[in-house]
Design a protein around this motif. Structure first.
Motif, PDB file in Angstrom:
ATOM      1  N   THR A  90      -5.130   0.328  -1.595  1.00  0.00           N
ATOM      2  CA  THR A  90      -5.067  -0.089  -0.201  1.00  0.00           C
ATOM      3  C   THR A  90      -3.616  -0.363   0.162  1.00  0.00           C
ATOM      4  O   THR A  90      -2.959  -1.151  -0.523  1.00  0.00           O
ATOM      5  CB  THR A  90      -5.899  -1.358   0.028  1.00  0.00           C
ATOM      6  N   PRO A  91      -3.071   0.272   1.190  1.00  0.00           N
ATOM      7  CA  PRO A  91      -1.670   0.033   1.569  1.00  0.00           C
ATOM      8  C   PRO A  91      -1.423  -1.441   1.877  1.00  0.00           C
ATOM      9  O   PRO A  91      -2.321  -2.158   2.343  1.00  0.00           O
ATOM     10  CB  PRO A  91      -1.488   0.906   2.820  1.00  0.00           C
ATOM     11  N   LEU A  92      -0.196  -1.891   1.609  1.00  0.00           N
ATOM     12  CA  LEU A  92       0.167  -3.282   1.858  1.00  0.00           C
ATOM     13  C   LEU A  92      -0.096  -3.666   3.302  1.00  0.00           C
ATOM     14  O   LEU A  92      -0.612  -4.765   3.581  1.00  0.00           O
ATOM     15  CB  LEU A  92       1.645  -3.503   1.499  1.00  0.00           C
ATOM     16  N   GLU A  93       0.216  -2.784   4.226  1.00  0.00           N
ATOM     17  CA  GLU A  93       0.025  -3.094   5.646  1.00  0.00           C
ATOM     18  C   GLU A  93      -1.442  -3.382   5.963  1.00  0.00           C
ATOM     19  O   GLU A  93      -1.764  -4.310   6.708  1.00  0.00           O
ATOM     20  CB  GLU A  93       0.521  -1.945   6.517  1.00  0.00           C
ATOM     21  N   GLU A  94      -2.342  -2.582   5.356  1.00  0.00           N
ATOM     22  CA  GLU A  94      -3.769  -2.777   5.603  1.00  0.00           C
ATOM     23  C   GLU A  94      -4.267  -4.047   4.934  1.00  0.00           C
ATOM     24  O   GLU A  94      -5.038  -4.811   5.528  1.00  0.00           O
ATOM     25  CB  GLU A  94      -4.549  -1.559   5.080  1.00  0.00           C
ATOM     26  N   ALA A  95      -3.829  -4.310   3.679  1.00  0.00           N
ATOM     27  CA  ALA A  95      -4.244  -5.524   2.983  1.00  0.00           C
ATOM     28  C   ALA A  95      -3.760  -6.766   3.723  1.00  0.00           C
ATOM     29  O   ALA A  95      -4.482  -7.762   3.853  1.00  0.00           O
ATOM     30  CB  ALA A  95      -3.697  -5.521   1.554  1.00  0.00           C
ATOM     31  N   GLU A  96      -2.532  -6.688   4.257  1.00  0.00           N
ATOM     32  CA  GLU A  96      -1.982  -7.831   4.996  1.00  0.00           C
ATOM     33  C   GLU A  96      -2.688  -7.999   6.340  1.00  0.00           C
ATOM     34  O   GLU A  96      -2.855  -9.122   6.824  1.00  0.00           O
ATOM     35  CB  GLU A  96      -0.480  -7.629   5.188  1.00  0.00           C
ATOM     36  N   ARG A  97      -3.126  -6.904   6.947  1.00  0.00           N
ATOM     37  CA  ARG A  97      -3.852  -6.990   8.221  1.00  0.00           C
ATOM     38  C   ARG A  97      -5.172  -7.712   8.028  1.00  0.00           C
ATOM     39  O   ARG A  97      -5.581  -8.528   8.868  1.00  0.00           O
ATOM     40  CB  ARG A  97      -4.086  -5.586   8.776  1.00  0.00           C
ATOM     41  N   ARG A  98      -5.825  -7.434   6.883  1.00  0.00           N
ATOM     42  CA  ARG A  98      -7.105  -8.099   6.623  1.00  0.00           C
ATOM     43  C   ARG A  98      -6.872  -9.590   6.334  1.00  0.00           C
ATOM     44  O   ARG A  98      -7.495 -10.447   6.949  1.00  0.00           O
ATOM     45  CB  ARG A  98      -7.792  -7.454   5.414  1.00  0.00           C
ATOM     46  N   ASP A  99      -6.015  -9.891   5.374  1.00  0.00           N
ATOM     47  CA  ASP A  99      -5.606 -11.261   5.016  1.00  0.00           C
ATOM     48  C   ASP A  99      -6.759 -12.249   5.102  1.00  0.00           C
ATOM     49  O   ASP A  99      -6.681 -13.286   5.773  1.00  0.00           O
ATOM     50  CB  ASP A  99      -4.446 -11.712   5.908  1.00  0.00           C
TER      51      ASP A  99
END
Length: 633
Positions: free
Chosen positions: A571-580
């Protein structure tokens, strides 16, 4: 009138053969020069090469031209230019790398290593000293005993060099004053006794002028000798002492040119051996006798320490590269836990608990190093508390290997006591060490074999044991997919258990934080628990960030081939951070949460995982089905 002598190819060949034969009979002395910056190490080696006629005419012409161009010696020959080969060294006037040079005299052959004087290049000095028989410690007569003098003397003694020459250099710059020499000698003797150097040879010299190098100088009538070359030619290398020790030969190569010959090649590391002698193969412990001692020049009646030979054995015993052939009645130990002195040689600090490759002779095993018992301040000899070792740090540590290795204390046998550590990812040498002894628990703790095999336990459950290792960034979906996999396996009457990262930190690993060292220990403990569970025949599911490749490979190595399935939740960092989903990225970005993977701590993505799940294109349900199909297919 005598007939003229015509020079023919045959005559030249005869002269060359005679020359080579004369040199083959000479003993070889390996020595290093070390000391503080600008003590004259390179100049001394250049002088030795010059005086022993080991410079070709074109080299001499180039040296004279370079000396005039550089102009550092008032128009005279600058002997240091023969050794300081790196451009950076010439520009800075210092030695950076270890420069090896060969020369010979009428009595002995020599390999000399010019080692760096700067403290930041201590690792280079250790490299040069590791194979040396003698150390020439240079001291500038104008400066006396300095910090680097003490550092290099300590390292030379630590690395097992028992022949020390104290060369007080640049005596020409102090008027060949006997009082200066004696004051330096007194100061050095006081320090040397503190670190265990009880015997050394002190010589006043001038590398630039040549005083007391090849012959005693009239400028120092108060010094009665020996000159440096005379001492190097006559120092006892202790061959008889090595030959008197029990026989040891690490196997470097199994020599099998055809079906009629099977020999074991290596260098005799101690003692002597003859056909018919009883030997033991370690670590297996099998015994047999020596059949032949084979060399390129024919069979030998006896081989002694220092010789490289091929042994044939009377029986067809299992013996391979890395094993040690030893005297049957006096074998070395085999163990998997040790105390050692470690010199750290990498720019990145040592990480306690991380697995490195350990090479000891021809043996190669996986090893983990614990936090140092203490670090040694080589300037003061104080023992300092330390959690790790930085570049050039020296400390006493405990380490463990994944299987027993054959060893002896470094003080008794360099070949079976000295090791290097290699980073598993970069293959860079990161440390060098000397084994002291095996830990008592290594001899007292043995694996208790069970009458019921792990395969039998798995068969009882109608399944094959496996470890499903989920890895990925926080918020990637590891726990969600792992939970789905466990539920589906449960409905299929499969026996499984889920080890979740957060859950484990509530109990087993509640004492660990999130530093790099603690993350490594976290994974090591989980790996050991998972191994025990797979021994019980279970399908174990883990969901951990496990950011470092080395630790994932450490766990893989704990299990039989094919039981470890690395599942990369990509999972890209941007997507993982968006979910948070836990609000952790927000805290990390604000500085409230340190050492958070993906923000201020790295994540090393798997390169060849068994299963890769792209959560941007696949649902959790579909991912769980894919994983189960792979597991049970």
């Amino acid at each position: 009138m005598t007939d003229p002598v015509y020079v023919t190819d045959a005559l030249i060949a005869e002269d060359i053969d005679a020359y080579l034969a004369s040199h083959e009979q000479k003993s070889l002395l390996r020595f290093i020069t070390c000391g503080s910056v600008d003590d004259g190490k390179s100049t001394l080696i250049g002088r030795l090469l010059y005086d022993s006629k080991m410079i070709f005419e074109d080299q001499l012409a180039a040296l004279e031209a370079d000396s005039k161009r550089v102009g550092t010696q008032g128009g005279e020959i600058d002997f240091a230019l023969l050794v300081d080969g790196l451009a950076a060294e010439r520009e800075q006037g210092i030695t950076i790398d270890v420069a090896y040079r060969f020369f010979t005299t009428g009595k002995r052959k020599f390999i000399v290593a010019d080692t760096p004087g700067h403290e930041q290049y201590t690792r280079n000095m250790v490299t040069g000293a590791s194979t040396a028989d003698l150390a020439v410690i240079l001291i500038d007569a104008r400066k006396g005993v300095l910090t680097q003098t003490r550092r290099h003397s300590f390292l030379a003694h630590l690395l097992g060099i028992r022949h020390i020459v104290l060369a007080v250099n640049k005596m020409d710059l102090v008027g060949y004053d006997k009082g200066v020499f004696e004051r330096i000698l007194l100061a050095y003797r006081a320090f040397a006794s503190e670190i265990g150097i009880t015997d050394f040879t002190a010589i006043p010299i001038s590398g630039f002028k040549g005083d007391n190098i090849t012959a005693l100088s009239p400028n120092t009538p108060w010094f009665k000798g020996p000159a440096l070359i005379e001492h190097l030619e006559t120092v006892d290398l202790g061959a008889r002492v090595e030959e008197a020790k029990p026989f040891r030969m690490p196997v470097q190569w199994v020599n099998r040119p055809n079906l009629d010959f099977r020999g074991f090649s290596g260098q005799v590391a101690g003692g002597r051996i003859a056909p018919g002698d009883a030997v033991r193969i370690l670590p297996s412990g099998k015994t047999t006798t020596v059949g032949r001692i084979v060399t390129m020049d024919g069979d030998l009646d006896e081989a002694v320490a220092g010789q490289s030979v091929t042994l044939t054995l009377a029986d067809e015993v299992d013996c391979s590269r890395g094993d040690v052939i030893a005297a049957a009645d006096a074998p070395p130990e085999a163990a998997d836990q040790f105390e050692a002195t470690l010199v750290w040689m990498a720019d990145e600090a040592m990480i306690p608990g991380r697995a490195y490759w350990l090479k000891l002779g021809a043996q190669s095993v996986s090893a983990t190093v614990q936090a140092p018992k203490y670090e040694i301040n080589v300037n003061t000899l104080d023992h300092l508390a330390a959690k790790t070792l930085d570049l050039n740090g020296i400390g006493v540590v405990e380490l463990s290997t994944d299987r027993p290795i054959v060893f002896e204390a470094y003080a008794e046998n360099r070949a079976l006591g000295g090791f290097i550590l290699i980073d598993k990812l970069t293959n860079a040498t990161v440390g060098a060490g000397m084994l002291h002894f095996s830990l008592r628990r290594a001899q007292n703790v043995h694996w208790q074999a069970s009458d019921i095999s792990r395969e039998a336990r798995a068969d009882l459950k109608n399944q094959k044991a496996a470890l499903l290792w989920f890895t990925g960034l926080s918020g990637s979906g590891k726990s969600t997919i792992a939970n789905l996999v466990e539920k589906k396996l449960f409905r299929m009457n499969r026996h499984s258990f889920l080890l979740d990262g957060d859950n484990v930190r509530h109990g087993l690993n509640k004492d660990l934080g999130f530093t790099e060292a603690d993350r490594i220990e976290n994974i090591r403990r989980v790996g050991e628990v998972a191994k025990l569970m797979t021994d019980a025949g279970l399908i174990v599911i883990t969901a951990f960030i496990s950011p470092f490749k080395a630790e994932r490979e450490m766990v893989r190595a704990m299990l039989p081939e094919g039981e470890f399935l690395e599942i990369f939740i990509d999972t890209p960092l941007e997507e993982a951070e968006r979910r948070d989903v836990k609000g952790l990225y927000k805290k990390a970005r604000s500085g409230q949460l340190k050492n958070f993977t993906g923000i201020d701590s790295p994540y090393e993505a798997p390169e060849n995982p068994e299963i890769r799940i792209d959560t941007t294109t696949m649902t959790a349900e579909a991912a769980a089905d894919l994983i189960i199909d792979r597991l049970l297919g």
